[in-house]
Design an enzyme around this catalytic site. Structure first.
Site, PDB file in Angstrom:
ATOM      1  N   ASP A 126       0.866  -1.179   0.000  1.00 11.65           N
ATOM      2  CA  ASP A 126       0.000   0.000   0.000  1.00 11.65           C
ATOM      3  C   ASP A 126       0.907   1.235   0.000  1.00 11.65           C
ATOM      4  O   ASP A 126       2.130   1.141   0.143  1.00 11.65           O
ATOM      5  CB  ASP A 126      -0.973  -0.029   1.186  1.00 11.65           C
ATOM      6  CG  ASP A 126      -2.199   0.840   0.916  1.00 11.65           C
ATOM      7  OD1 ASP A 126      -2.161   1.657  -0.040  1.00 11.65           O
ATOM      8  OD2 ASP A 126      -3.197   0.721   1.641  1.00 11.65           O
TER       9      ASP A 126
HETATM   10  C1  BGC Z   1      -5.138   3.127   0.225  1.00  8.26           C
HETATM   11  C2  BGC Z   1      -5.290   2.096  -0.861  1.00  8.26           C
HETATM   12  C3  BGC Z   1      -5.213   2.766  -2.208  1.00  8.26           C
HETATM   13  C4  BGC Z   1      -3.893   3.485  -2.304  1.00  8.26           C
HETATM   14  C5  BGC Z   1      -3.647   4.137  -3.658  1.00  8.26           C
HETATM   15  C6  BGC Z   1      -3.925   4.022   0.024  1.00  8.26           C
HETATM   16  O1  BGC Z   1      -3.944   5.111   0.882  1.00  8.26           O
HETATM   17  O2  BGC Z   1      -5.049   2.477   1.474  1.00  8.26           O
HETATM   18  O3  BGC Z   1      -6.514   1.431  -0.693  1.00  8.26           O
HETATM   19  O4  BGC Z   1      -5.391   1.840  -3.218  1.00  8.26           O
HETATM   20  O5  BGC Z   1      -3.844   4.477  -1.309  1.00  8.26           O
HETATM   21  O6  BGC Z   1      -4.402   5.264  -3.823  1.00  8.26           O
END
Ligand code: BGC
Length: 748
Positions: free
Chosen positions: A283
């Site tokens: 993530d």
């Molecule tokens: C989130 C993810 C997301 C990623 C990309 C993160 O802050 O937890 O779910 O896909 O950002 O935007």
């Protein structure tokens, strides 16, 4: 020469059928192996680099172009200018050392331009066709601008409505989440990943993110192995079985080890047990956040821990870029491990057909807000709406004079919900828009400017304005920004002065239809007696207004059922229907309420059970609950045998009758209880459901089947098996009721 060979294999793949067959597998692997031999350590590391950009960027940075040219980037997220997409891809396939195409990713969570209800709302449809349609539409629209990878579906079991990301989740039940997870993947990825309208799915957040203690986002999780395998893992398994191409690690730690550096979860479980052959992405910054977690001492160790755990691609932070080469030199990571990451990534790029067709088709219609897409979104909003209470008020007749009130009655952005980067509020049809178009006899009274508005200045005027109305339709809720990532709430009542206004309106004696638009269940204990009807529409998306207008006036009925238990108070959370019995389960007979305790009572625990003195032991509305515009009765539950053997099925039949005056739909639910186990078992677990449509007065017999495999669970010794013994089953309209039978599972 090697590169030439790779090219020949590639041409062969390009011509081959699109399903992942054994032949293709071999061809793919040969191509990847051969390409790998042409790559330097630097360009291999480049493939593991997912670079984030701002979707609002006005210019394409020279630095990024140069990085792509040098082969330092494997994928990009949030490049939303199509010209930048084309140019970066051109540089990658024409000018970079190995000519490997980029993948462009984006969070397309519940629609790209056409926005569907939030995922928790879609889960309320209990309908795989709806889930699949939503992700198919999202894939068609987003792939037209070069996006071939979405960070969805989110498959985190969510048992706590305080958690802001419950909005994105499939709810609290592993079975429902599993069938929906599979459907989302099928919709995103289509029949074949290399179809230009298919986008790679990403099962996230692996794993246990929804178990954040106290519902506070990013918080620590403590998950026993049986709970991991019986509750949190099944939706991921279902998504992977459906072919999900990628998996994202979660931000949280699980029992002390962050998910992004968790070798057991990434290697033993994901690769060895679940046989996942796509790639794992971290993530956002979750690799370097292992430093803040207190698991890695610095960026270099974070890279080492993530790499040794088997994490393939790093999102936004640059620990791999900065340190992998050195770590390989020092022998802390082998080049073979790096090769495995690259192979996993290239495999998905190949399956997406990117080597053959790296560019979007410029002549293709974007299909944004296509008529069929809007129709699907409206259907989804109708199927997601859950009627929680109705004192014979809905549906309204068209001659009813309505006062349309409330901060969400005309909130085009908030109605779309969380995670809608590309949806445009200008396309939203709000309830106000829909009432106008449908020529309803109504007066719109904007009483509060937004959901957190605390001002009571308008109250007097509002009370005066509703005088001529027969019914008040109050569209309440939360703004979109109050749910979603990092937007947890400790108190989940209606914010601002909404409750106060409802109480004032109740004094007029006029019937109140409370429509809620929110990213989570909202506690309405304080106002439930002041309103006649409660209709939960979640954040219903672009077409929410039309869907609600048709429901309110009975053109359609609300078809949703709760995918989460609806709490009476936030203090009950986490609450979930599939809890354990405890040694002292609460019941109607033994419940002691706070007001029943005599003043000055002697300290005693006798007679006390597992309950709260103030709010009891049940939720406000149980999991699976939802009303329609007609009534159903359940009758004559029969089971094929009282005793079944292993590898045998139990067949159940039940009659459902529509006892009301109009046709209606019911979601018939099958629950099971394994009464005694080698570890204690939940009091009920959902094992199946069926949708049934019945005309007024009609009866249908439904047949359910349950196999001994569905009786399996994982115990404390990590043995997955069904165990001999007594079981209860219920078939009914929700997790708190139903007809009951029992059977015995016997070893031969
Ligand atoms: C989130 C993810 C997301 C990623 C990309 C993160 O802050 O937890 O779910 O896909 O950002 O935007």
């Amino acid at each position: 020469m090697k590169y030439y060979l790779a090219f020949i294999v590639l041409v062969f793949i390009g011509c081959s059928e699109t399903k992942v067959s054994k032949t293709e597998d071999n061809t793919t692997e040969q191509f990847i192996d051969s390409l790998l031999t042409t790559m330097s350590i630097d360009t291999k590391i480049g493939q593991t680099n997912l670079r984030g950009t701002s979707s609002r960027a006005k210019t394409l940075s020279e630095e990024l172009k140069e990085d792509v040219r040098q082969g330092n980037v494997g994928a990009l997220l949030n490049v939303m200018n199509v010209e930048f997409v084309d140019e970066l891809q051109r540089i990658a396939v024409e000018e970079s050392p190995n000519k490997i195409p980029l993948i462009f990713g984006r969070d397309i969570i519940h629609g790209f331009k056409t926005i569907f209800p939030i995922p928790l709302g879609l889960a309320a449809s209990w309908d795989t066709a709806t889930a699949k349609a939503s992700s198919r539409v999202a894939a068609i629209e987003s792939s037209s601008v070069g996006i071939r990878w979405t960070f969805a579906p989110m498959l985190d079991i969510a048992r706590d409505s305080r958690w802001g990301r419950i909005a994105e989740s499939p709810g609290e039940d592993p079975y429902l989440a599993s069938v929906l997870g599979k459907a989302y993947v099928q919709g995103f990825q289509g029949d074949s990943l290399n179809d230009p309208t298919s986008i790679a799915a990403c099962a996230k957040h692996y794993i246990g993110y929804g178990a954040a203690i106290g519902g506070r986002d990013y918080n620590t999780t403590i998950i026993s192995e049986p709970i991991l395998r019986n509750v949190y893992l099944p939706p991921f398994k279902a998504a992977l079985d459906a072919g999900a191409a990628t998996v994202m690690t979660a931000f949280n730690e699980i029992n002390g080890i962050p998910a992004t550096g968790n070798e057991y979860l990434l290697k033993d479980v994901l690769r060895d047990e679940l046989k996942f052959d796509g790639f794992v992405v971290s993530d956002w910054d979750s690799v370097v956040e292992m430093i803040t977690h207190g698991f890695a001492k610095d960026e270099k160790q974070a890279a080492e821990l993530a790499a040794n755990a088997g994490m393939d691609m790093e999102m936004t932070s640059k620990a791999y870029e900065h340190h992998l080469k050195e770590l390989i030199k020092e022998g802390k990571i082998t080049e073979h491990e790096l090769d495995e990451f690259v192979k996993n990534i290239l495999r998905i790029k190949l399956r997406l057909g990117l080597f053959k067709t790296p560019y979007r088709d410029k002549n293709r219609d974007t299909n944004f807000y296509a008529k069929e897409h809007l129709a699907e979104a409206k259907e989804a909003a109708i199927k997601s709406a859950v009627l929680l209470k109705n004192k014979n008020i809905l549906p309204l007749s068209t001659s009813t004079k309505v006062a349309l009130i409330g901060p969400l009655a005309d909130a085009p952005l908030d109605q779309l919900g969380t995670w809608i980067f590309d949806g445009e509020k200008e396309h939203t049809i709000t309830p106000l828009d829909a009432f106008k178009t449908a020529d309803i006899n109504f007066k719109y009274i904007p009483a509060l400017t937004h959901s957190r508005d605390k001002s009571k200045k308008q109250f007097k005027k509002v009370i005066n304005d509703v005088k001529g109305a027969d019914v008040i339709v109050f569209v309440a809720g939360e703004e979109a920004i109050l749910s979603g990532e990092a937007h947890s709430r400790a108190n989940i009542d209606l914010p601002g002065a909404q409750e106060d206004l409802i109480k004032e309106l109740a004094k007029t004696g006029k019937p109140i239809v409370l429509v809620i638009m929110a990213g989570r269940p909202i506690t309405i204990t304080n106002i439930i007696d002041d309103v006649d009807t409660v209709l939960m529409s979640w954040h219903p998306g672009t077409m929410g207004g039309e869907a609600l207008q048709e429901i309110i006036f009975g053109i359609r009925e609300p078809e949703g059922r709760l995918p989460v238990s609806w709490p009476k108070a936030a203090g009950q959370l986490p609450y979930f229907y599939n809890h354990k019995n405890t040694g002292r389960p609460a019941s109607k007979e033994n419940y002691t309420a706070m007001d029943d305790i005599p003043v000055g009572a002697w300290q005693s625990s006798l007679g006390n059970k597992s309950h709260y003195l103030d709010v009891g032991y049940t939720p406000h509305f149980p999991f699976g609950f939802g009303l329609g515009y007609t009534d159903f009765t359940y009758d004559n539950l029969q089971i094929s045998k009282d005793t079944i053997g292993f590898n045998e099925d139990l067949v159940m039949k039940v009659s459902i009758k529509n006892t009301g005056k109009r046709a209606g739909k019911e979601i018939v639910q099958l629950y099971l209880q394994d009464i005694v186990g080698s570890i204690t078992r939940p009091i009920r677990e959902l094992k199946g459901f069926q949708h049934v449509s019945l005309k007024a007065g009609e009866t249908k017999e439904l047949t359910f089947k349950i196999s001994s495999e569905q009786l399996e669970f994982t115990n404390h010794k990590i043995i997955r098996a069904a165990e001999e013994g007594d079981f209860n089953i219920w078939i009914g309209p929700n997790a708190a009721s139903g007809l009951k039978k029992s059977f015995y599972l016997k070893k031969k």
